[in-house]
Design a protein around this motif. Structure first.
Motif, PDB file in Angstrom:
ATOM      1  N   LEU A 182       0.966  -0.973   0.146  1.00 13.25           N
ATOM      2  CA  LEU A 182      -0.122  -0.023  -0.142  1.00 13.25           C
ATOM      3  C   LEU A 182       1.072   1.305   0.029  1.00 13.25           C
ATOM      4  N   ASP A 183       1.923   1.175   0.817  1.00 15.32           N
ATOM      5  CA  ASP A 183       2.777   2.614   0.917  1.00 15.32           C
ATOM      6  C   ASP A 183       3.642   2.761  -0.422  1.00 15.32           C
ATOM      7  N   GLU A 184       4.107   1.504  -0.883  1.00 13.33           N
ATOM      8  CA  GLU A 184       4.934   1.716  -2.125  1.00 13.33           C
ATOM      9  C   GLU A 184       4.044   2.047  -3.216  1.00 13.33           C
ATOM     10  N   ARG A 185       2.612   1.594  -3.575  1.00  6.39           N
ATOM     11  CA  ARG A 185       1.955   1.770  -4.650  1.00  6.39           C
ATOM     12  C   ARG A 185       1.202   3.154  -4.384  1.00  6.39           C
ATOM     13  N   GLU A 186       1.237   3.705  -3.245  1.00  8.79           N
ATOM     14  CA  GLU A 186       0.171   4.937  -3.047  1.00  8.79           C
ATOM     15  C   GLU A 186      -0.025   6.038  -4.184  1.00  8.79           C
ATOM     16  N   LEU A 187       1.295   6.282  -4.591  1.00 15.30           N
ATOM     17  CA  LEU A 187       1.102   7.331  -5.731  1.00 15.30           C
ATOM     18  C   LEU A 187       0.203   6.979  -6.765  1.00 15.30           C
ATOM     19  N   SER A 188       0.423   5.689  -7.490  1.00 10.61           N
ATOM     20  CA  SER A 188      -0.169   4.916  -8.283  1.00 10.61           C
ATOM     21  C   SER A 188      -1.612   5.259  -8.580  1.00 10.61           C
TER      22      SER A 188
END
Ligand code: ZN
Length: 599
Positions: free
Chosen positions: A575-581
């Motif tokens: 969730l944190d790593e993909r948040e911006l997508s």
């Protein structure tokens, strides 16, 4: 830019895309009726004619309704949020009139938000027939800083962010609200602290030791002392029997409105929270609602003297659910009553015949010993008691799209059904609309809840299934049938007794079946480049499925009594790593809170 000018530019922009060539449609503002009511007449034949509205906002809504009637769909805010059709001028024939069922059709800012998130939401609202935006608090810092400081993110470093930056973002949001001609509502809490010079919310909020000695007698007496309740300025009431305290509040509101003439509706709420009212002998003689109405009348007199005609919204909830006995509004035209059933159950609709039938009694007020209503019947009873005492314009402030979609039923299907019923029954409850206190980024896995809400507030009598088919059909194109089926099965999983915490037994088996459902849904998705909007919807759904897969793994371990630390780490890392997508569509901060409630 004025709203009519903006409506013209939107008309020309979409006409060029949908029809092409010179646009022969004239926009007309009839400037008639109540300024908050929208009446629209579209009379276009072979691409020529007029779109008339009862005000500039209604004209803008009329422009979007025209393209809707041609087959265009506006499924979510921002780019890649619309499906546009192609039509020849010969085939542009729309003759329709609209009179929305509810006067108040609005969204209130909540969650973690960037300036773009607010602006895109504001610009989307008239496209779905909504007419109001409520920017909460004086600068919105509480919400902006949650995003810009990337609270709770292990991946995004906090950006430097100040109250001054919030003020700039707030001003830009107001510019967008005005450009779209939306009814601009603002503030809410904070009047019990800000006029005295204290900061109510956020990282820089005031502490009890900051209270000046001369101010201390103005604060509510609670458990033998006066000061910030629980050290939270936003939850702190004043000693409302003290005329100096009341004057500080009402003078603060007058001063604010003098310098904020752009405000259409100002929310004057007391402090947040429950069981925090003053226990001094003078205050105890009257209900909190009676002191509140006294202040509303005092405020009205001051505003009238200043020739300020802004509408004042007052809030009934928590300790203010208990209606006043011996005092009423002296100038009810000034006010709009807002009813907020904040602790209600979102698994069930509120305005059912059963709940109305049960609305015959509820516990009386006991100072600082109250509980939230336990049933829909109790909630409606308190509302009806207010309606007996005070007759004025009103709407509901409800929280369907705050924590429930992430922590209650994440397929969004259940809450869409509840919204369908609740929004369709507001008239029965004597309420003239809904302002949804909601996350701004709540479009993943689908935009259905907000879409359904808008349709029903506007007055659609189509079945839930028809609206769902329209929304998901536009969002997912050719794959919408199987995706709808998947979402219904996901809803069923979340409504299982073991997932709702009604029974502990059987959860591991149910989760395993859900995992199989997720696997087959993922295998069934195909990215066809049908168009950018559909592609975006599919990417959002793919993200949802992957998140749910990781979530199910953690849930299954827990249900089997095993340690699930590793699975939880994998989920939150994803969730944190993909948040911006998925930033415009998903409030990751609140999503994580929702997921944590299960695992
Ligand atoms: Zn008192």
């Amino acid at each position: 830019m004025q709203t009519l000018e903006y409506a013209n530019s939107e008309l020309n922009k979409y006409y060029a895309k949908v029809v092409g060539g010179a646009c022969g449609i004239r926009l007309k503002n009839a400037a008639s009726g109540h300024p908050f009511d929208d009446r629209i007449t579209i009379d276009v034949e072979k691409g020529k004619g007029t779109i008339e509205g009862s005000n500039e906002r209604a004209v803008l809504i009329g422009v979007y309704k025209f393209f809707y009637e041609l087959g265009c769909r506006f499924v979510r805010p921002g780019k890649d949020g619309e499906i546009l059709v192609r039509r020849s001028a010969e085939n542009c024939n729309v003759k329709k009139t609209y009179a929305p069922k509810c006067r108040y059709r609005g969204i209130c800012s909540e969650g973690a938000i960037s300036e773009e998130n607010v602006t895109e939401m504001v610009e989307w609202l008239p496209k779905i027939g909504m007419n109001s935006y409520f920017l909460q608090f004086v600068d919105g810092h509480l919400f902006f800083e949650k995003w810009y400081r990337h609270k709770e993110s292990s991946s995004l470093p906090p950006e430097p962010y100040s109250v001054a930056a919030s003020r700039r973002h707030y001003a830009d949001a107001v510019e967008a609200i005005k450009r779209c001609g939306l009814i601009f509502q603002s503030v809410g809490h904070g009047w019990t602290t800000e006029p005295l010079g204290y900061v109510t919310y956020g990282d820089t909020c005031s502490r009890d030791e900051d209270i000046q000695p001369r101010h201390r007698p103005l604060f509510a007496l609670k458990d033998g002392r006066r000061g910030f309740f629980d050290d939270k300025p936003g939850d702190t009431q004043l000693c409302y029997s003290n005329s100096e305290a009341r004057a500080a509040v009402t003078d603060g509101i007058v001063a604010y409105l003098r310098s904020h003439p752009e405000t259409d509706m100002l929310h004057f709420w007391l402090a947040d929270g429950i069981n925090n009212h003053c226990e001094c002998e003078a205050c105890k003689k009257r209900l909190p609602s009676e002191w509140y109405v006294t202040m509303l009348n005092e405020l009205d007199k001051k505003l009238t003297k200043e020739r300020i005609d802004t509408k004042i919204v007052f809030l009934i909830y928590c300790d203010l659910l208990f209606a006043p006995r011996d005092v009423t509004l002296e100038n009810s035209d000034r006010f709009v009553m807002m009813y907020a059933p904040i602790a209600r159950n979102y698994f069930q609709t509120l305005y059912t015949d059963e709940n109305f039938a049960a609305a015959v009694s509820a516990p009386p007020y006991v100072r600082n010993r109250n509980r939230h209503p336990q049933t829909g019947g109790e909630y409606l009873y308190y509302l009806q008691e207010w309606q007996k005492k005070i007759r004025c314009d009103s709407f509901v402030f409800d929280y369907h799209l705050m924590t429930f979609p992430y922590g209650g039923e994440p397929s969004f299907t259940k809450i869409s059904r509840i919204l369908y019923e609740d929004m369709g029954a507001l008239e029965k409850a004597g309420m003239n609309g809904n302002v949804s206190c909601q996350l701004q980024r709540i479009f993943l896995p689908t935009p259905l809840p907000t879409y359904v809400m808008a349709e029903r507030l506007f007055g659609s009598n189509r079945s839930f299934e028809k609206i769902e088919t329209e929304c998901l059909g536009a969002a997912f194109g050719e794959q919408s049938g199987k995706i709808t089926e998947f979402l219904h099965k996901a809803e069923k999983f979340y409504l299982a007794a073991c997932m709702r915490g009604e029974t502990a037994a059987g959860r591991a088996d149910v989760v395993e079946k859900y995992e199989q459902l997720l696997e087959s849904a993922r295998a069934g998705l195909s990215f066809t480049d049908e168009n950018k909007t559909v592609d975006r919807s599919l990417k959002n759904l793919e993200y949802f499925i992957e998140m749910q897969r990781l979530f199910a793994a953690a849930l299954k371990r827990k249900a089997s009594g095993e340690n699930n630390d590793e699975e939880k780490r994998a989920l939150f890392r994803f969730l944190d790593e993909r948040e911006l997508s998925v930033q415009p569509y998903e409030d990751t901060l609140f999503r994580k809170e929702g997921l944590k409630s299960w695992i």
